[in-house]
Motif scaffolding. Structure first.
Motif: not given
Lengths: 197, 202
Positions: A145, A158-161, A177, B15, B17, B19-25, B28, B200-202
């Motif tokens: 972003y 954004d990336h997975s942990s 995780d 609205a 979101p 940062a951890s949820l910013a990827m387009n739902s 997912d 838990t994060r993406r």
């Protein structure tokens, strides 16, 4: 003049519900793969080449980027902690931090970033198609972003942990995780050393 | 007018979101979000299909429908379709009074056996999947050993009316589909799905 219309409202609520649903899914999991998942030859070679040249060495792999302010420092710290525990338990293991932002994470930047975590924690910097192939072996996605020429420092990715235990044969054996499931990984290293033989 | 501007500002703030949820739902791989359709009875209206990993290492698919006053119709079912090395279809009656027997069907290719009104599911499927009821929905699950890491995976769910015939299961009417409106199902590698489910994060 600002106006609302039904599609805006629908989109808003869909986004809000999406965020809430994903929040509720964000529980993490510690999964021992019942059937080890073999990596491709290219990925195996890259992982073997990262760190010690020891064919019996397990690898603990996490993905991230050095400018990440919260998640990645914690996940690398946890990676380093687990590698130290493995060493204490006489399990040959090396930690590998894979940058998903090679444009800014140069070798020297990565060297400085991983050095404090000890010699058993190293980095892997791949670019372009090689990085994409490597990421796809682990099912890793990264979305940038506000990354552009005029914004070199303040951007988010954004990336997975997720962290991956790779056995010496180059197979993914454990997925967990890197932030929430470290205690489970630590327990595994301390109490189930046979798994790592 | 000022009120509507304030409302929009509040909506925009809500609205945004984390940062951890910013990827387009909608990208997912773990979840399908479905638009609410008030023209349907609650149990016919799919709200989401969510995957998760259970504590006993099973991959679960939770199909949630809207709560509603309407009584379940005897011939209504919730169908889960999983595209993997082939197409797997599992059905459970919406009405708990009809029992928890899971109907299992399969097809070599989904296109050869489309899920449309008037079609019949005739090829019996694997019994690898279990099903159980959850509030306003059904959870189907399968052991992680079932996954073929060499094949991609996608999933979707349907609510429908149908009946069991000697030659198979006849689909009489489809009420809703989880990914209704999507151009195509998103096939991902099982390791990508696991990766996302473990994080838990993406």
């Amino acid at each position: 003049m600002l106006q609302t219309n039904p599609s805006m409202i629908r989109a808003f609520f869909a986004g809000l519900v999406g965020a809430l649903v994903l929040s509720s899914t964000a529980q993490g999991a510690f999964v021992t793969l019942p059937i080890p998942v073999p990596l491709g030859p290219e990925a195996i070679e890259l992982i073997h080449d990262a760190g010690e040249a020891d064919d019996r060495q397990w690898k603990l792999v996490v993905f991230g980027f050095t400018r990440c302010s919260d998640i990645c420092p914690r996940s690398v710290e946890n990676l380093s902690k687990l590698v130290r525990i493995a060493s204490d338990k006489k399990i040959s293991m090396g930690g590998v931090f894979v940058t998903i932002d090679p444009d800014r994470d140069t070798d020297s930047v990565l060297d400085r970033y991983t050095a404090p975590f000890g010699e058993n924690t190293t980095f892997l910097r791949l670019q372009d198609a090689a990085l994409e192939r490597f990421k796809s072996e682990f099912g890793v996605e990264a979305v940038f972003y506000t990354k552009n020429q005029g914004n070199a420092f303040h951007y988010q990715v954004d990336h997975s942990s997720t962290a991956f235990f790779i056995d010496p044969a180059g197979r993914i054996r454990l997925v967990f995780d890197a932030l929430e499931d470290v205690s489970s990984a630590e327990k595994m290293l301390r109490e189930n050393q046979a798994f790592f033989q | 007018m000022r009120g509507s501007r304030v409302a929009i500002v509040i909506m925009a703030l809500l609205a945004a979101p984390p940062a951890s949820l910013a990827m387009n739902s909608y990208d997912d791989p773990r979840v399908i979000l479905s638009y609410m359709d008030r023209s349907l009875d609650g149990p016919q209206d799919i709200l989401r299909v969510k995957t998760t990993i259970t504590t006993d290492d099973r991959l679960a698919f939770q199909v949630k429908t809207r709560a509603g006053e309407a009584q379940p119709q005897g011939a209504d079912y919730i169908l889960l379709e999983v595209q993997h090395d082939r197409s797997y279809r599992y059905l459970l009656p919406v009405d708990p009074a009809l029992g928890d027997r899971v109907l299992a069907y399969t097809a070599e290719h989904a296109a050869d056996s489309p899920l449309v009104a008037g079609s019949t599911l005739s090829q019996p499927g694997s019994s690898a999947f279990l099903a159980g009821r959850i509030p306003n929905g059904v959870e189907y699950s399968v052991p992680l050993t079932w996954l073929d890491y060499g094949a991609k995976i996608a999933f979707d769910a349907y609510t429908l009316r149908g009946q069991v015939l000697p030659e198979g299961f006849l689909i009489e009417e489809i009420y809703d589909r989880g990914a209704k409106g999507s151009q195509e199902q998103r096939l991902v590698s099982p390791i990508m799905l696991l990766n996302n489910l473990c994080a838990t994060r993406r």
